[in-house]
Design a protein around this motif. Structure first.
Motif, PDB file in Angstrom:
ATOM      1  N   GLN A   1      34.585  50.546  38.721  1.00 16.00           N
ATOM      2  CA  GLN A   1      34.625  51.192  37.412  1.00 16.00           C
ATOM      3  C   GLN A   1      35.974  50.981  36.731  1.00 16.00           C
ATOM      4  O   GLN A   1      36.050  50.748  35.504  1.00 16.00           O
ATOM      5  N   ALA A   2      37.046  51.009  37.521  1.00 18.56           N
ATOM      6  CA  ALA A   2      38.381  50.786  36.964  1.00 18.56           C
ATOM      7  C   ALA A   2      38.502  49.362  36.407  1.00 18.56           C
ATOM      8  O   ALA A   2      39.092  49.144  35.336  1.00 18.56           O
ATOM      9  N   ALA A   3      37.933  48.382  37.132  1.00 19.35           N
ATOM     10  CA  ALA A   3      37.986  46.999  36.661  1.00 19.35           C
ATOM     11  C   ALA A   3      37.172  46.822  35.385  1.00 19.35           C
ATOM     12  O   ALA A   3      37.601  46.129  34.446  1.00 19.35           O
ATOM     13  N   GLN A   4      36.008  47.449  35.355  1.00 17.97           N
ATOM     14  CA  GLN A   4      35.169  47.340  34.166  1.00 17.97           C
ATOM     15  C   GLN A   4      35.879  47.944  32.948  1.00 17.97           C
ATOM     16  O   GLN A   4      35.855  47.346  31.843  1.00 17.97           O
ATOM     17  N   ASP A   5      36.524  49.075  33.164  1.00 16.17           N
ATOM     18  CA  ASP A   5      37.236  49.705  32.049  1.00 16.17           C
ATOM     19  C   ASP A   5      38.405  48.838  31.593  1.00 16.17           C
ATOM     20  O   ASP A   5      38.691  48.747  30.379  1.00 16.17           O
TER      21      ASP A   5
ATOM     22  N   VAL B   1      38.442  41.892  37.626  1.00 13.96           N
ATOM     23  CA  VAL B   1      37.711  40.622  37.696  1.00 13.96           C
ATOM     24  C   VAL B   1      36.244  40.870  37.361  1.00 13.96           C
ATOM     25  O   VAL B   1      35.641  41.855  37.803  1.00 13.96           O
ATOM     26  N   GLN B   2      35.680  39.942  36.593  1.00  8.35           N
ATOM     27  CA  GLN B   2      34.252  39.969  36.276  1.00  8.35           C
ATOM     28  C   GLN B   2      33.578  38.748  36.880  1.00  8.35           C
ATOM     29  O   GLN B   2      34.021  37.615  36.685  1.00  8.35           O
ATOM     30  N   VAL B   3      32.477  38.990  37.627  1.00  6.39           N
ATOM     31  CA  VAL B   3      31.688  37.913  38.222  1.00  6.39           C
ATOM     32  C   VAL B   3      30.270  38.008  37.673  1.00  6.39           C
ATOM     33  O   VAL B   3      29.643  39.077  37.749  1.00  6.39           O
TER      34      VAL B   3
ATOM     35  N   PHE C   1      31.715  43.777  38.771  1.00 10.52           N
ATOM     36  CA  PHE C   1      33.153  43.906  38.547  1.00 10.52           C
ATOM     37  C   PHE C   1      33.837  44.278  39.867  1.00 10.52           C
ATOM     38  O   PHE C   1      33.286  44.991  40.703  1.00 10.52           O
ATOM     39  N   THR C   2      35.056  43.775  40.004  1.00 16.55           N
ATOM     40  CA  THR C   2      35.887  44.150  41.150  1.00 16.55           C
ATOM     41  C   THR C   2      37.336  44.028  40.718  1.00 16.55           C
ATOM     42  O   THR C   2      37.641  43.624  39.590  1.00 16.55           O
ATOM     43  N   GLY C   3      38.233  44.347  41.621  1.00 20.04           N
ATOM     44  CA  GLY C   3      39.645  44.257  41.260  1.00 20.04           C
ATOM     45  C   GLY C   3      40.552  44.661  42.407  1.00 20.04           C
ATOM     46  O   GLY C   3      40.105  44.913  43.536  1.00 20.04           O
TER      47      GLY C   3
END
Length: 213
Positions: free
Chosen positions: A110-114, A161-163, A177-179
Motif C-alpha cells: 500500500q505504501a508503494a502504491q501511494d 515499484v510497479q509490476v 506493487f512492492t517496495g
C-alpha cells in the motif's frame, strides 16, 4: 613279687566301662532336652518347620498390578496431552508469524502504491531495480518474480515499484506493487511479487515503474 594293684587304683577295664556309660548318659540327656515341651516361657533358639508357610499377602505394601497399569496409562495420556498442547502452541505461533508477515507485505504494498500516485512515465529509479522470475516448480505453480532493489545513491532512500502482468496479446490483466523502505547506501532488498491469476494463465511480468523517494 607282689602282683596285687595298689590301693585306690582301678583296673583298666573298669575305667573304660565307666567312660562308655558317661557318653551314653550325656547323649540321653541331650535327647531329653530336645524332646522337652516347648510351651511356656521357652527362650531357647528358634525352631524350624519342615514346610514353610505361605506368605501373608495382607501384609504386603504397594499397588496391585491393575493400579500400576492405570497409573502408567495416566502418565501416557498426560504426555500425549502435553505434546498436543505444545503442537497447538507451535501451530498458533506459526499462524501468528505468517499473519504478521502478510500484514507487513500488505502495508509495504500500500505504501508503494501511494508513493507511485502521480508519478509520470517509468519513475526516477528504474536503473536501481531489476526483476527475475522464479521456477513455478518452486512456487506451487504460481507466477512469481523476484524484484531486486539496490540503493545506488549516497543517502538513505525508499523505493516503490510497479509490476504489471500481461497476457499474450500484451494487455495488462493485473498490476502489483512492492517496495523497500529506508535502504542505506548500497543496501539491497529482494521482495517477491506473486500473480493472483490462475496457475494456467499465460502471463508475462513487466517492470513498469520504479520511484525513489
Amino acid at each position: 613279687m607282689n602282683t596285687s594293684s595298689p590301693r585306690g587304683r582301678r583296673p583298666l577295664g573298669v575305667r573304660a566301662a565307666g567312660a562308655a556309660v558317661g557318653v551314653v548318659l550325656t547323649t540321653l540327656g541331650a535327647a531329653a532336652l530336645v524332646s522337652c515341651d516347648t510351651g511356656g516361657d521357652d527362650t531357647g533358639g528358634p525352631t524350624f518347620s519342615e514346610r514353610p508357610s505361605a506368605p501373608d499377602t495382607a501384609a504386603f505394601s504397594g499397588e496391585p498390578p491393575s493400579s500400576v497399569s492405570s497409573a502408567a496409562e495416566e502418565v501416557i495420556e498426560s504426555a500425549r496431552a502435553s505434546a498436543s498442547t505444545a503442537a497447538a502452541s507451535a501451530s498458533a505461533r506459526e499462524a501468528s508469524r505468517k499473519a504478521s508477515i502478510g500484514a507487513e507485505i500488505e502495508r509495504s504494498r500500500q505504501a508503494a502504491q501511494d508513493a507511485l500516485k502521480g508519478v509520470e512515465g517509468s519513475g526516477n529509479a528504474l536503473g536501481e531495480v531489476g526483476m527475475t522470475g522464479k521456477p513455478r516448480a518452486d512456487t506451487g505453480g504460481l507466477l512469481t518474480v523476484v524484484v531486486t532493489i539496490t540503493n545506488k545513491t549516497d543517502a538513505t532512500a525508499s523505493y516503490a515499484v510497479q509490476v504489471d502482468f500481461l497476457d499474450p496479446s500484451g494487455k495488462v490483466v493485473e498490476t502489483q506493487f512492492t517496495g523497500a523502505e529506508d535502504l542505506a547506501p548500497g543496501q539491497r532488498e529482494q521482495p517477491l511479487v506473486i500473480s493472483r491469476q490462475p496457475k494456467d494463465a499465460q502471463l508475462s511480468p513487466r517492470l513498469t515503474k520504479a520511484q525513489r523517494y
